[in-house]
Write a protein that holds these residues in place. Structure first.
Motif, PDB file in Angstrom:
ATOM      1  N   ASN A  35       5.081  12.302  -4.653  1.00  0.00           N
ATOM      2  CA  ASN A  35       4.787  13.174  -3.520  1.00  0.00           C
ATOM      3  C   ASN A  35       4.790  14.653  -3.885  1.00  0.00           C
ATOM      4  O   ASN A  35       4.265  15.471  -3.121  1.00  0.00           O
ATOM      5  CB  ASN A  35       5.809  12.943  -2.399  1.00  0.00           C
ATOM      6  CG  ASN A  35       5.405  11.832  -1.456  1.00  0.00           C
ATOM      7  OD1 ASN A  35       4.463  11.961  -0.675  1.00  0.00           O
ATOM      8  ND2 ASN A  35       6.106  10.714  -1.544  1.00  0.00           N
ATOM      9  N   ASP A  53      -4.679   2.255   0.233  1.00  0.00           N
ATOM     10  CA  ASP A  53      -3.810   1.078   0.356  1.00  0.00           C
ATOM     11  C   ASP A  53      -4.414  -0.125  -0.362  1.00  0.00           C
ATOM     12  O   ASP A  53      -3.699  -0.904  -1.008  1.00  0.00           O
ATOM     13  CB  ASP A  53      -3.577   0.739   1.831  1.00  0.00           C
ATOM     14  CG  ASP A  53      -2.683   1.757   2.527  1.00  0.00           C
ATOM     15  OD1 ASP A  53      -1.933   2.449   1.823  1.00  0.00           O
ATOM     16  OD2 ASP A  53      -2.748   1.857   3.761  1.00  0.00           O
ATOM     17  N   LEU A  76       1.426  -5.056   5.258  1.00  0.00           N
ATOM     18  CA  LEU A  76       0.623  -3.888   5.607  1.00  0.00           C
ATOM     19  C   LEU A  76       0.032  -4.033   7.008  1.00  0.00           C
ATOM     20  O   LEU A  76       0.043  -3.085   7.805  1.00  0.00           O
ATOM     21  CB  LEU A  76      -0.493  -3.695   4.573  1.00  0.00           C
ATOM     22  CG  LEU A  76      -1.451  -2.531   4.788  1.00  0.00           C
ATOM     23  CD1 LEU A  76      -0.697  -1.209   4.786  1.00  0.00           C
ATOM     24  CD2 LEU A  76      -2.534  -2.531   3.712  1.00  0.00           C
ATOM     25  N   GLY A 109       0.796  -1.210   0.000  1.00  0.00           N
ATOM     26  CA  GLY A 109       0.000   0.000   0.000  1.00  0.00           C
ATOM     27  C   GLY A 109       0.835   1.270   0.000  1.00  0.00           C
ATOM     28  O   GLY A 109       2.059   1.247   0.063  1.00  0.00           O
ATOM     29  N   GLY A 110       0.132   2.393  -0.075  1.00  0.00           N
ATOM     30  CA  GLY A 110       0.778   3.691   0.007  1.00  0.00           C
ATOM     31  C   GLY A 110       1.589   4.048  -1.228  1.00  0.00           C
ATOM     32  O   GLY A 110       1.673   3.297  -2.203  1.00  0.00           O
ATOM     33  N   LEU A 170      -7.116   6.027   4.365  1.00  0.00           N
ATOM     34  CA  LEU A 170      -5.857   5.303   4.188  1.00  0.00           C
ATOM     35  C   LEU A 170      -6.111   3.890   3.693  1.00  0.00           C
ATOM     36  O   LEU A 170      -5.427   3.396   2.789  1.00  0.00           O
ATOM     37  CB  LEU A 170      -5.090   5.263   5.513  1.00  0.00           C
ATOM     38  CG  LEU A 170      -4.435   6.563   5.961  1.00  0.00           C
ATOM     39  CD1 LEU A 170      -3.953   6.437   7.402  1.00  0.00           C
ATOM     40  CD2 LEU A 170      -3.266   6.921   5.062  1.00  0.00           C
ATOM     41  N   SER A 191       4.817   4.294  -1.310  1.00  0.00           N
ATOM     42  CA  SER A 191       5.972   3.401  -1.408  1.00  0.00           C
ATOM     43  C   SER A 191       5.601   2.110  -2.140  1.00  0.00           C
ATOM     44  O   SER A 191       6.388   1.591  -2.938  1.00  0.00           O
ATOM     45  CB  SER A 191       6.513   3.085  -0.011  1.00  0.00           C
ATOM     46  OG  SER A 191       5.528   2.454   0.789  1.00  0.00           O
ATOM     47  N   SER A 205       1.073  -1.672  10.283  1.00  0.00           N
ATOM     48  CA  SER A 205       0.105  -0.862  11.026  1.00  0.00           C
ATOM     49  C   SER A 205       0.135  -1.186  12.511  1.00  0.00           C
ATOM     50  O   SER A 205       0.004  -0.298  13.361  1.00  0.00           O
ATOM     51  CB  SER A 205      -1.300  -1.078  10.459  1.00  0.00           C
ATOM     52  OG  SER A 205      -1.724  -2.421  10.638  1.00  0.00           O
ATOM     53  N   GLY A 241       3.169  10.704   1.202  1.00  0.00           N
ATOM     54  CA  GLY A 241       2.400   9.598   0.636  1.00  0.00           C
ATOM     55  C   GLY A 241       0.946   9.618   1.045  1.00  0.00           C
ATOM     56  O   GLY A 241       0.314  10.673   1.153  1.00  0.00           O
ATOM     57  N   THR A 242       0.395   8.428   1.288  1.00  0.00           N
ATOM     58  CA  THR A 242      -1.026   8.320   1.587  1.00  0.00           C
ATOM     59  C   THR A 242      -1.392   8.959   2.921  1.00  0.00           C
ATOM     60  O   THR A 242      -2.524   9.418   3.095  1.00  0.00           O
ATOM     61  CB  THR A 242      -1.458   6.846   1.594  1.00  0.00           C
ATOM     62  OG1 THR A 242      -0.583   6.094   2.440  1.00  0.00           O
ATOM     63  CG2 THR A 242      -1.410   6.258   0.201  1.00  0.00           C
ATOM     64  N   ALA A 243      -0.459   8.985   3.878  1.00  0.00           N
ATOM     65  CA  ALA A 243      -0.751   9.642   5.157  1.00  0.00           C
ATOM     66  C   ALA A 243      -1.028  11.125   4.937  1.00  0.00           C
ATOM     67  O   ALA A 243      -1.983  11.683   5.494  1.00  0.00           O
ATOM     68  CB  ALA A 243       0.420   9.454   6.111  1.00  0.00           C
TER      69      ALA A 243
END
Length: 280
Positions: free
Chosen positions: A59, A153, A176, A34-35, A149, A37, A180, A128-130
């Motif tokens: 990004n 992901d 993933l 995910g994300g 998120l 990366s 987390s 990224g996704t955050a």
């Protein structure tokens, strides 16, 4: 200055760990948990461009939006994290530490989660996704950040299944999940929930923002300072993730910079917004 050095050190160490996770475990085995990366891992094998370079490129638009919404300090901290992680991923000579894909999945997820947790504890953001979720949340305030998120992901993992294989997508899900869990342990501690106590003179405005922005209720208790003799309110709020802790800390400082805040572990929580423990 001391606080800034501590923040930069924490963000730097976390970013290095994330880069090591990518270079030593995840990218060599085509694991995309995910994300941004994970998306960069998938694109590396399609475009033959290093994953770190792709992370910077993906990004870039988020940095612009972040600068407008959150200002220079937050954006520069995020840029510092992403650049350091990208450099470690692409240019630090790190050999593949294991040829066992399951071991690489476990270690990659654990190291990635530890890095993310350190960055968050230092007040940074890994981009990224955050960062994307933070930027999207005001647009869809009824959707909580963890669900945003998860949606992003899930799309990246699904793409990895299409590009690589279904087996590798399952490995990505394992990484993933581990990431987390370790992230929460590092950023918020081992307890399943946290109690946040806030002593403030702006209780009504603060509890309203907690309710609308975090969808969390509070209990208000009248309090009096023994030193000052001034009347205050104490708000008690239970949160269940490290992201919520970071969110409520920022919110408190925005509403009342003079507020007194402390966080403690909670061993068991049941009720609205929380699952009842087994046997209850």
């Amino acid at each position: 200055m001391k606080k800034m050095v501590q923040e930069l050190a924490g963000i730097g160490l976390g970013s290095i760990l994330m880069g090591l996770s990518m270079a030593a475990f995840l990218v060599p085995h085509q694991i995309a948990p995910g994300g941004v990366s994970g998306l960069a891992t998938v694109l590396q094998y399609q475009l033959h461009i290093p994953a770190g370079t792709l992370m910077m490129a993906l990004n870039a638009p988020l940095f612009i939006c972040s600068w407008v919404r959150y200002g220079a300090k937050f954006t520069l901290y995020t840029l510092y994290s992403v650049v350091l992680m990208s450099v470690v991923t692409d240019y630090v000579p790190i050999m593949t530490l294991t040829n066992d894909i399951l071991l690489a999945t476990v270690l990659g997820g654990v190291v990635m989660g530890a890095g993310l947790g350190l960055i968050l504890r230092a007040g940074g953001n890994s981009g990224g996704t955050a960062l994307l979720a933070q930027l999207l949340q005001p647009i869809w305030p009824h959707i909580q950040i963890p669900w945003l998120l998860f949606a992003v992901d899930a799309c990246v993992v699904a793409l990895s299944a299409f590009v690589f294989s279904l087996d590798l997508a399952f490995y990505a899900l394992i990484a993933l999940y581990l990431s987390s869990k370790v992230f929460d342990m590092v950023a918020a501690g081992m307890a399943g929930a946290k109690k946040v106590n806030i002593i403030t003179a702006s209780s009504e405005r603060m509890e309203q923002r907690i309710l609308t922005e975090m969808e969390r209720g509070c209990t208000r208790i009248p309090a009096t300072g023994t030193y000052s003799g001034q009347a205050r309110d104490m708000l008690i709020c239970i949160v269940k993730s490290s992201r919520e802790i970071v969110t409520i800390k920022k919110l408190v400082r925005q509403v009342d910079p003079q507020a007194f805040l402390f966080v403690s572990d909670v061993r068991e929580v049941s009720g609205e917004g929380f699952h009842a423990p087994p046997g209850h």
